[in-house]
Structures are given as C-alpha cells and as structure tokens.
Design a protein around this motif. Structure first.
Motif, PDB file in Angstrom:
ATOM      1  N   UNK A  70       7.345  -1.202   2.409  1.00  0.00           N
ATOM      2  CA  UNK A  70       7.978   0.029   1.488  1.00  0.00           C
ATOM      3  C   UNK A  70       7.053   0.712   0.724  1.00  0.00           C
ATOM      4  N   UNK A  71       6.175   0.152   0.384  1.00  0.00           N
ATOM      5  CA  UNK A  71       4.962   0.447  -0.733  1.00  0.00           C
ATOM      6  C   UNK A  71       4.335   1.754   0.073  1.00  0.00           C
ATOM      7  N   UNK A  72       3.934   1.231   1.005  1.00  0.00           N
ATOM      8  CA  UNK A  72       3.327   2.662   1.697  1.00  0.00           C
ATOM      9  C   UNK A  72       4.153   3.812   2.143  1.00  0.00           C
ATOM     10  N   UNK A  73       5.451   3.349   2.023  1.00  0.00           N
ATOM     11  CA  UNK A  73       6.577   4.591   2.447  1.00  0.00           C
ATOM     12  C   UNK A  73       6.892   5.268   0.967  1.00  0.00           C
ATOM     13  N   UNK A  74       6.866   4.457  -0.034  1.00  0.00           N
ATOM     14  CA  UNK A  74       7.134   5.212  -1.253  1.00  0.00           C
ATOM     15  C   UNK A  74       5.951   5.756  -1.822  1.00  0.00           C
ATOM     16  N   UNK A  75       4.723   5.253  -1.920  1.00  0.00           N
ATOM     17  CA  UNK A  75       3.678   5.597  -2.843  1.00  0.00           C
ATOM     18  C   UNK A  75       2.627   6.573  -1.827  1.00  0.00           C
ATOM     19  N   UNK A  76       2.585   7.712  -2.481  1.00  0.00           N
ATOM     20  CA  UNK A  76       1.842   8.689  -1.912  1.00  0.00           C
ATOM     21  C   UNK A  76       0.307   8.587  -1.778  1.00  0.00           C
ATOM     22  N   UNK A  77      -0.671   8.599  -1.050  1.00  0.00           N
ATOM     23  CA  UNK A  77      -1.980   8.472  -0.985  1.00  0.00           C
ATOM     24  C   UNK A  77      -2.527   9.970  -1.501  1.00  0.00           C
ATOM     25  N   UNK A  78      -3.766   9.746  -1.899  1.00  0.00           N
ATOM     26  CA  UNK A  78      -4.516  11.210  -2.080  1.00  0.00           C
ATOM     27  C   UNK A  78      -5.617  11.393  -1.077  1.00  0.00           C
TER      28      UNK A  78
END
Length: 210
Positions: free
Chosen positions: A142-150
């Motif tokens: 869920x974190x990797x779905x919600x949180x955008x990487x730069x």
C-alpha cells in the motif's frame, strides 16, 4: 507479430540468430568491427534498429537523451554513465524519469571482448514481484502504491525529474482505498540508481524506506 505477442504475454523475449551486418564499404562482418566502426554505420544497417522499427510500426522514440541507438562501451574515459564501467548494476528500469517511459526496449550484444568479465543481463518480472509483495506485506504494498518516488536525471545537458508511485493500480472509480488495493497491477516503476529525495509526509518516510 509473434514476437510482439510473446513480449506482451511474457514481458520479455530472447531473439536468437540475429543477422550480422555485411558492411560492403569495409568488407567486414559486424562481429569483426571495432566499436567505433559499428557506431559509424548508418542506423538503418543495424539489426537492432531494423527489428525495433518492425515492432513499432516504423519509428523509434525516446532518442532525445541518448539517441535512438545507445552504444555501450566498457572502459570509456570521462564517461557520465555507469553503463560504461565494469560496475554491476542493481535491477532497474531505464528512463523512469520520463513522464512516458518507452513501452519496449531492445538490448543487442554485438561483440563480447575477450577481456570482458561478466556482462550478464538479469530479467526480473516486476509485476509478479508486486503481486507477491501484496500477498506477504500488504502494508508495504500500500505504501508503494500511495507514496510517489522521485526519479531524477541530472548531468550536463539533462535535468529531468518526475514523481510517480512505484506500483500503479488500475482505476475503477472506487473511493474505498482498501478495495482499490485489490485492483489489477498495471505498472511497476523501479529504478534505485535514478531516485532522488522523496517528498513525503514525515509519517510515511519510515514505511517507505522499510
């Protein structure tokens, strides 16, 4: 069309018996040409370009940064790309800092010098890894779905930044975040060598880097 079907079904394909170039001006086959000679050839003569155009309908894309054909030469002096070194690369996707990364990428080993050690390419099924992550660590998923990487590319002549989540799910209009996490996984963006500082709320930082 069989090759395209295989790529879309399996995510990758290995093409064998690729024809070498019979460059009439040099009277040599590709495997016997130096890297400088290979680069001097017309793009139309390169088998990898011919195959790419046949698969894409006649045109190549995403050539602004590296050109349509990127020649990798180990030992390049004053290089600005780790691909020119003998250092191993962790699993990654190229051009993650583009808003629209290429849908397909072709790798062609034209010649393997006798002094070269290593050079193996490892393919990883990122979608399968994401589905497995959802099973064993749903909170991390869920974190990797919600949180955008730069994703960042910074060098002379290039300054690119794009933010997107590592895992993208199909949209169905659902407002329930829990139900949405069960949607089909449609994309994975993974490129640690090209990640810049994340811009996340403090409460998400530890989970993101977990």
């Amino acid at each position: 069309f069989h090759l395209l079907h295989t790529v879309f079904r399996d995510g990758a394909a290995i093409v064998s018996n690729t024809p070498v170039i019979d460059n009439h001006s040099t009277k040599h086959k590709t495997a016997n040409l130096s890297s400088d000679k290979i680069e001097s050839l017309n793009e139309e003569q390169l088998p990898v370009a011919q195959l790419a155009k046949a698969m894409s309908g006649g045109a190549l894309s995403h050539g602004a940064l590296y050109g349509n054909i990127f020649h990798v030469r180990v030992g390049e002096r004053d290089s600005n790309n780790v691909a020119y070194t003998s250092s191993s690369l962790c699993p990654h996707q190229d051009l993650a800092y583009y808003e629209s990364p290429p849908g397909m990428q072709l790798l062609h080993c034209v010649a393997m010098g006798e002094a070269v050690i290593g050079g193996e390419s490892t393919l990883i099924d990122a979608l399968a890894a994401a589905y497995r992550l959802r099973e064993v660590r749903p909170e991390s998923f869920e974190c990797l779905v919600r949180c955008p990487a730069t994703f960042v590319k910074q060098r002379a002549g290039a300054s690119m930044t794009y933010r997107r989540p590592h895992i993208v799910l199909a949209e169905d209009g659902s407002s329930d975040s829990g139900e949405m996490m069960e949607n089909e996984i449609v994309a994975v963006h993974w490129s640690p060598p090209f990640e810049g500082p994340v811009m996340l709320p403090p409460g998400d930082i530890d989970r993101y880097y977990e």
